[in-house]
Design an enzyme around this catalytic site. Sequence first.
Site, PDB file in Angstrom:
ATOM      1  N   ARG A 192      42.214  -4.896  50.799  1.00 11.34           N
ATOM      2  CA  ARG A 192      43.468  -5.649  50.730  1.00 11.34           C
ATOM      3  C   ARG A 192      44.569  -4.818  51.388  1.00 11.34           C
ATOM      4  NH1 ARG A 192      47.736  -6.026  46.404  1.00 11.34           N
ATOM      5  NH2 ARG A 192      48.982  -7.796  47.064  1.00 11.34           N
ATOM      6  N   HIS A 201      54.603  -7.951  51.919  1.00  4.10           N
ATOM      7  CA  HIS A 201      54.567  -6.949  50.849  1.00  4.10           C
ATOM      8  C   HIS A 201      55.882  -6.154  50.929  1.00  4.10           C
ATOM      9  CE1 HIS A 201      51.676  -4.618  48.059  1.00  4.10           C
ATOM     10  NE2 HIS A 201      52.870  -4.068  47.914  1.00  4.10           N
ATOM     11  N   GLU A 217      53.769  -9.761  44.403  1.00 11.01           N
ATOM     12  CA  GLU A 217      54.629  -9.437  43.254  1.00 11.01           C
ATOM     13  C   GLU A 217      56.045  -9.996  43.360  1.00 11.01           C
ATOM     14  OE1 GLU A 217      54.635  -5.339  42.120  1.00 11.01           O
ATOM     15  OE2 GLU A 217      52.469  -5.235  41.925  1.00 11.01           O
ATOM     16  N   ASN A 231      48.488  -8.420  39.719  1.00  6.42           N
ATOM     17  CA  ASN A 231      48.583  -6.960  39.696  1.00  6.42           C
ATOM     18  C   ASN A 231      48.980  -6.551  38.285  1.00  6.42           C
ATOM     19  OD1 ASN A 231      48.210  -7.274  42.412  1.00  6.42           O
ATOM     20  ND2 ASN A 231      50.224  -6.517  43.017  1.00  6.42           N
ATOM     21  N   TYR A 288      49.251  -3.086  35.493  1.00  3.53           N
ATOM     22  CA  TYR A 288      49.182  -1.631  35.322  1.00  3.53           C
ATOM     23  C   TYR A 288      49.301  -1.175  33.879  1.00  3.53           C
ATOM     24  CZ  TYR A 288      49.597  -1.157  40.396  1.00  3.53           C
ATOM     25  OH  TYR A 288      49.353  -1.226  41.745  1.00  3.53           O
ATOM     26  N   GLU A 345      45.628  -5.704  42.121  1.00  2.00           N
ATOM     27  CA  GLU A 345      45.970  -4.285  41.990  1.00  2.00           C
ATOM     28  C   GLU A 345      45.789  -3.861  40.545  1.00  2.00           C
ATOM     29  OE1 GLU A 345      49.934  -3.155  43.286  1.00  2.00           O
ATOM     30  OE2 GLU A 345      49.717  -4.313  45.126  1.00  2.00           O
TER      31      GLU A 345
END
Length: 520
Positions: A111, A156, A201, A344, A346, A415
């Site tokens: 990606r 991005h 995002e 994504n 985290y 991600e």
Amino acid sequence: MQSLSRVAHVAILACFSLMFITKGVSTLVSKNGLSNYSFPDKFMFGVATAAFQIEGAWNEDGKGESMWDTYLHKHPNFTVDHTNGDLATDSYHKYKQDIIMLQSLGVKYYRMSISWPRILPNGTDHYINKAGVRYYRKIFQELIKAKITPVVTLFHWDLPTALMDLGGWTNPKMVDYFEDYARVVFSLFGDMVKTWTTMNELHVHCYNGYDLNAFVPAMQSHGIGVYLCSHYMLLGHARAYHLYDKEFRPKQKGKIGLTLDVFYAEPKDSNNKEDVEAAERYLQMHLGLYAHPVYSKEGDYPALVRERIDNMSRTQGYPRSRLPVFTPEEVEMVRGTSDFFGINHYTTVLASASSMEPGWLVPSLDHDAGVKSEQDPKWPIPGAFWLAVYPPGLRKIVNWITNNYGTRVPIIITENGVCDSGGLNDYERVSYYNKYLYQLLLAMHEDGCRVEGYFAWTLMDDFEWSDGYTVKFGLFHVDFNHPERKRTPKLSALNYREILRTRRINFNYIKMPSYKYNNL
Ligand SMILES: *[C@@H]1O[C@H](CO)[C@@H](O)[C@H](O)[C@H]1NC(C)=O
Ligand SMILES: *[C@@H]1O[C@H](CO)[C@@H](O)[C@H](O)[C@H]1NC(C)=O
Ligand SMILES: *[C@@H]1O[C@H](CO)[C@@H](O)[C@H](O)[C@H]1NC(C)=O
Ligand SMILES: *[C@@H]1O[C@H](CO)[C@@H](O)[C@H](O)[C@H]1NC(C)=O
């Protein structure tokens, strides 16, 4: 040259792995350390990068300036280490090395993103920079030769400065400009690229860049610009989707989707109704705001978000809601415009209700949400303060997405990863990937969630936006003092390669060396 250095990389990987196959630490699964569940053969395993974070070559071969170039040149102290993306990992020149690293990991998907101003230097499609086109065509050709499928993001965050000067994503005309850019990109690369994500995002981009001053453009249009940004990004995404669907898909036969992001939110006290509501409100304001218009059956912003921002705006004396309104035609245009749910993820926060906290501005997204977020002191924090390790959060967010939007489209983790302060023996990262991926297996096998892919963030240490080069997310170490930006695999690279090879997690593959790592 190329094949030699390839052998060198693979040799390094092989020798490291022999050294570290030893007995285990984990009590998560069976005694031999191997996960009881496995990933299906056709599961898409990859790694992710983004153009501005790796390419460098900020003004080479006719590239225009992105808003990050311009802003960081003007405000060198915006990043904590006063650095910028001028050189980054120099992947503009070293992309062949990057592809050899991808091969040594055994990933079948990569990606990456296209730098808009490298293709359209001033943002609009009146002029196409041929050298930029050649660069990406070469990368795609090399990837395909290496049997690695490119998964390509159109935007991005590196907006052409010429478009930022017109207000960036607060400008309704951006919807047209993005569609024009998408047409150029689909026409030029669609013969080779079969999986697209339009944007990366939306929440982080609009919140950090337009509500706060944490990311460029640092607009600080709190409570206003942030929602204009969200609104026009959603419309731009939808226009690019329909453009692909009608004009390109019949011939190119690819997929196109969207990548959103969210921290999971748990109630601080799960017996407290207000905390439970606050956690749900957090998820709706950070993810539902973007996901509901695209993935829900009925489309449009979630009722809770709509009502909350409308109410706040009214109380504050605004003549109309600070959250723009979709026309019925726009609701239809945006609804259903993604072939997968890219997410994504985290970390996780603990949520409780609050009408005001120190540091909140009025109006702002935080104030509108009314959620105080904290971390559990038990969660390890290996690098940046915001990234606390809580592996069940991944399973829970995948379940939340499934419960809210169903299984019409598959979920792809576009991600996931962790940062530390650097070095090759990255035990914290090994542990993070093992545990988060195990939670993903549980979501798939025990909860029946439809997850079809996973991308580790990130291939190598890179430029991490306002953190500059101070936090390290890479599977490969990059020596930023070395003129060649020398890349070296970390333990996490070996571990990831083994997961991809066996389709299982072996918690004993990398031995955790000392008591220091017992809480991993
Ligand atoms: C695998 O391990 C998990 C966690 O210990 C457990 O909940 C699950 O029942 C196990 N599944 C199988 C098929 O053994
Ligand atoms: C950066 O520099 C500008 C002007 O040179 C100054 O106003 C600002 O406070 C500085 N910011 C930081 C974070 O040091
Ligand atoms: C881009 O904009 C700059 C500044 O306005 C101008 O000098 C340049 O000619 C433009 N380039 C193209 C290709 O339009
Ligand atoms: C919005 O305000 C109305 C009327 O004051 C109230 O009934 C409703 O609960 C509020 N909704 C939200 C989500 O705050």
